[in-house]
Motif scaffolding. Structure first.
Motif, mmCIF file in Angstrom:
data_model
loop_
_atom_site.group_PDB
_atom_site.id
_atom_site.type_symbol
_atom_site.label_atom_id
_atom_site.label_comp_id
_atom_site.label_asym_id
_atom_site.label_seq_id
_atom_site.Cartn_x
_atom_site.Cartn_y
_atom_site.Cartn_z
ATOM 1 N N PRO A 109 0.888 -1.322 -0.152
ATOM 2 C CA PRO A 109 -0.017 -0.003 0.132
ATOM 3 C C PRO A 109 0.887 1.085 0.097
ATOM 4 O O PRO A 109 1.988 1.107 0.015
ATOM 5 N N GLY A 110 0.101 2.509 0.170
ATOM 6 C CA GLY A 110 0.975 3.642 -0.055
ATOM 7 C C GLY A 110 1.536 3.846 1.418
ATOM 8 O O GLY A 110 1.437 2.995 2.343
ATOM 9 N N THR A 111 2.510 4.838 1.680
ATOM 10 C CA THR A 111 3.136 5.111 2.736
ATOM 11 C C THR A 111 2.547 5.015 4.128
ATOM 12 O O THR A 111 2.706 4.617 5.057
ATOM 13 N N ARG A 112 1.281 5.554 4.050
ATOM 14 C CA ARG A 112 0.401 5.773 5.305
ATOM 15 C C ARG A 112 -0.009 4.343 6.034
ATOM 16 O O ARG A 112 0.105 4.110 7.170
ATOM 17 N N PHE A 113 -0.012 3.284 5.229
ATOM 18 C CA PHE A 113 -0.481 2.088 5.637
ATOM 19 C C PHE A 113 0.430 1.011 5.479
ATOM 20 O O PHE A 113 0.388 -0.304 5.854
ATOM 21 N N ARG A 114 1.819 1.235 5.109
ATOM 22 C CA ARG A 114 2.949 0.554 5.396
ATOM 23 C C ARG A 114 3.290 0.051 6.852
ATOM 24 O O ARG A 114 2.862 0.843 7.797
ATOM 25 N N GLY A 115 3.907 -0.988 7.052
ATOM 26 C CA GLY A 115 4.317 -1.308 8.464
ATOM 27 C C GLY A 115 3.382 -1.964 9.087
ATOM 28 O O GLY A 115 2.732 -3.103 8.657
ATOM 29 N N GLN A 116 2.889 -1.671 10.130
ATOM 30 C CA GLN A 116 1.998 -2.322 11.301
ATOM 31 C C GLN A 116 0.635 -2.668 10.530
ATOM 32 O O GLN A 116 0.218 -3.912 10.778
ATOM 33 N N VAL A 117 -0.106 -1.807 9.846
ATOM 34 C CA VAL A 117 -1.404 -1.872 9.462
ATOM 35 C C VAL A 117 -0.956 -2.959 8.080
ATOM 36 O O VAL A 117 -1.961 -4.056 8.237
ATOM 37 N N PHE A 118 -0.339 -3.105 7.340
ATOM 38 C CA PHE A 118 0.038 -3.818 6.233
ATOM 39 C C PHE A 118 0.486 -5.077 6.727
ATOM 40 O O PHE A 118 -0.234 -6.117 6.326
ATOM 41 N N ASP A 119 1.229 -5.415 7.863
ATOM 42 C CA ASP A 119 1.907 -6.361 8.266
ATOM 43 C C ASP A 119 0.777 -7.227 9.096
ATOM 44 O O ASP A 119 0.824 -8.574 9.183
ATOM 45 N N SER A 120 -0.237 -6.595 9.663
ATOM 46 C CA SER A 120 -1.142 -7.301 10.824
ATOM 47 C C SER A 120 -2.573 -7.315 10.204
ATOM 48 O O SER A 120 -3.282 -8.301 10.615
ATOM 49 N N ARG A 121 -2.747 -6.581 9.091
ATOM 50 C CA ARG A 121 -4.406 -6.551 8.949
ATOM 51 C C ARG A 121 -4.483 -6.637 7.216
ATOM 52 O O ARG A 121 -5.611 -6.898 6.826
ATOM 53 N N VAL A 122 -3.539 -6.747 6.478
ATOM 54 C CA VAL A 122 -3.692 -6.846 4.915
ATOM 55 C C VAL A 122 -3.467 -8.286 4.370
ATOM 56 O O VAL A 122 -2.227 -8.638 4.482
ATOM 57 N N PHE A 123 -4.454 -9.013 3.908
ATOM 58 C CA PHE A 123 -4.166 -9.923 3.298
ATOM 59 C C PHE A 123 -4.331 -10.154 1.863
ATOM 60 O O PHE A 123 -5.095 -9.335 1.287
ATOM 61 N N THR A 124 -3.444 -10.802 1.284
ATOM 62 C CA THR A 124 -3.172 -10.766 -0.152
ATOM 63 C C THR A 124 -3.374 -12.478 -0.676
ATOM 64 O O THR A 124 -2.831 -13.401 -0.331
ATOM 65 N N PHE A 125 -4.215 -12.348 -1.658
ATOM 66 C CA PHE A 125 -4.528 -13.699 -2.408
ATOM 67 C C PHE A 125 -3.828 -13.471 -3.819
ATOM 68 O O PHE A 125 -4.576 -12.868 -4.717
ATOM 69 N N LEU A 126 -2.641 -14.104 -3.861
ATOM 70 C CA LEU A 126 -2.268 -14.163 -5.370
ATOM 71 C C LEU A 126 -2.897 -15.041 -6.352
ATOM 72 O O LEU A 126 -2.884 -16.199 -6.162
ATOM 73 N N MET A 127 -3.934 -14.550 -7.216
ATOM 74 C CA MET A 127 -4.776 -15.356 -8.117
ATOM 75 C C MET A 127 -3.960 -16.202 -8.989
ATOM 76 O O MET A 127 -4.280 -17.393 -9.529
#
Length: 498
Positions: free
Chosen positions: A466-484
């Protein structure tokens, strides 16, 4: 020839042979007793009157000679025919009721109707369950040459009446049978009826809470009359007898304690279309399949904007699609529970049904995920999507909610390329859970529930940042990615499955 005889409120046409008089007596309209059987004729002693709809049907049918009521299961078709018959007999009209179109193939019935055509007597035929005998010879005689007789035909059936040889002049669609607004609840006497029930149980009952509950139920079932009245009958007494608030009763409605009752399952079976003959996926095709969508509309699934009408119908239909699955471990709370569920479900995700129609959109992938998770024992999922679900409870909520011990929302997004536009799309979905200014309010109000974001990523072999605002803790703990492309699942930059 026999002179016309009279019984009830109907005057039989003259010049009928003895057998034909017998047929006329068999099918002469007699108002059904509304307090005998909810399953057949409505709700207990109360029937939604639909005065304006009845007036419109009779007004149109008078010159045009035919109207068909298309109604899904439990939408009130039979009750509406009964009300039309009561209205017409009150005007001293001669009315006959066929509880099923199957009777139209009986030889004495055919001869009788042909005699009515020849005599040019003015009569009304109400024919229920038209789907049972669409190609009946009598339908051709009644519908094709309406200037050759004085018989007005009003039919009702689960699908739209469709025959190669004839058609009704006007149709009433399923969604016209639903109570689609709070005002309709008042106009049809539903609110007053349940207020009276509450005060009969407890003179001090809070009728405002009763009205709030009825409106919630109406939203939940999309105004579908049978489940609306059934649920209200079960739930309104809890406000009166137990002094519960509407919100407390709504929580009970969503509980397994309520939904696992045998009569709840029977109610659902009454309104569900045949699962093997129904596919909701066409609602989510990029390239529309109009015939498939119209079939869903006839079955009461969606409105003219192709949004699902009833949360109840949709949830119970999805549950029927999925075989029960015993989850391999106890579900954790919050994001950890989401992780368990996504690790389990995403590797099984299949979007091939959409490939012939332009490929999957975000909502299609969310639906397929929901179908898989619907089979997990003791997990109740709920889909909130204002573009798909036409219900007041659907506004401003994330896409999915996992209740029971997980108590978490999941917001889904589909990204299609590694560029600034798609990064901004991901950021926008994450930002819906956060305030933009100190002391401000987030777009999604989810109380104390937990949340996560699921990115369906169509390209590449690594999760998009994501953009810089949500990198770090938010991305690492709340963003799941499914590579299709590989069906791998990531939390942040860490691969967690399969």
């Amino acid at each position: 020839a026999f002179k016309a005889t009279s019984f009830g409120t109907n005057n039989l046409p003259p010049l009928l042979c003895e057998m034909e008089i017998s047929i006329a007596q068999e099918f002469a309209f007699v108002p059904q007793k509304t307090n005998e059987s909810f399953g057949n004729v409505g709700f207990g002693p109360f029937v939604v009157q639909r005065k304006h709809l009845i007036d419109d049907i009779i007004l149109y049918a008078t010159p045009e000679k035919s109207v068909h009521i298309n109604g899904c299961r439990g939408s009130g078709k039979t009750t509406l025919l009964n009300q039309i018959g009561i209205n017409l007999t009150g005007q001293n009209k001669t009315v006959f009721l066929f509880e099923s179109a199957s009777a139209l193939s009986r030889e004495p019935v055919i001869r009788w109707v042909k005699s009515l055509i020849i005599s040019r007597e003015e009569v009304w035929l109400l024919i229920d369950e038209t789907q049972n005998n669409v190609e009946a010879e009598l339908f051709t005689l009644l519908l094709k040459n309406t200037k050759g007789h004085n018989i007005t035909t009003i039919g009702a059936g689960v699908p739209e009446y469709h025959s190669m040889s004839q058609k009704f002049m006007k149709r009433i669609d399923t969604d016209q049978l639903f109570l689609t607004s709070y005002q309709a609840l008042g106009d049809e006497g539903v609110l007053q009826y349940f207020e009276n029930i509450a005060t009969a149980i407890n003179g001090a009952a809070d009728t405002d809470q009763v009205d709030l509950l009825i409106e919630h139920i109406r939203n939940y079932v999309g105004g579908h009359v049978f489940p609306l009245m059934w649920l209200a009958e079960k739930l309104v007494p809890r406000i009166a007898a137990n002094s519960c608030s509407a919100d407390e009763v709504v929580n009970y409605l969503g509980s397994s304690l309520f939904r696992e009752q045998e009569d709840f399952a029977a109610m659902v079976d009454r309104i569900l279309p045949t699962v093997a003959e129904t596919d909701v996926r066409p609602l989510l095709y990029k390239v529309p399949d109009r015939n498939a969508v119209y079939d869903l509309r006839r079955k009461g699934f969606c409105d003219k904007e192709n949004r699902i009408i009833s949360q109840l119908l949709f949830q119970e239909f999805i549950a029927k699609l999925s075989p029960s699955v015993t989850f391999p471990s106890r579900l954790a709370v919050g994001v950890d529970g989401i992780r368990q569920l996504l690790q389990f479900a995403l590797p099984h995700l299949d979007w091939t049904p959409y490939m012939a129609f332009g490929g999957p959109v975000e909502d299609a992938l969310t639906l397929e995920l929901l179908i898989i998770l619907a089979g997990v024992s003791h997990l109740t999922t709920r889909l909130f999507n204002p573009k798909l679900i036409n219900a007041g409870t659907a506004s401003r909520k994330p896409d999915l909610y996992f209740n029971t011990s997980v108590d978490s929302f999941v917001e889904c997004v589909l990204t299609t390329a590694n560029n600034a536009t798609e990064v901004a799309k991901l950021d926008e979905h994450i930002a819906r859970f956060y305030t933009t200014t100190p002391g401000g309010t987030a777009y999604y109000q989810i109380g104390h529930s937990n949340f996560a974001i699921l990115n369906f990523q169509q390209y590449g072999d690594q999760p998009m940042l994501p953009g810089t605002r949500f990198r770090g803790q938010v991305f690492d703990s709340r963003v799941f990615t499914f590579l299709m492309s590989t069906k791998e699942v990531f939390l942040g930059s860490t691969r967690i499955g399969p």
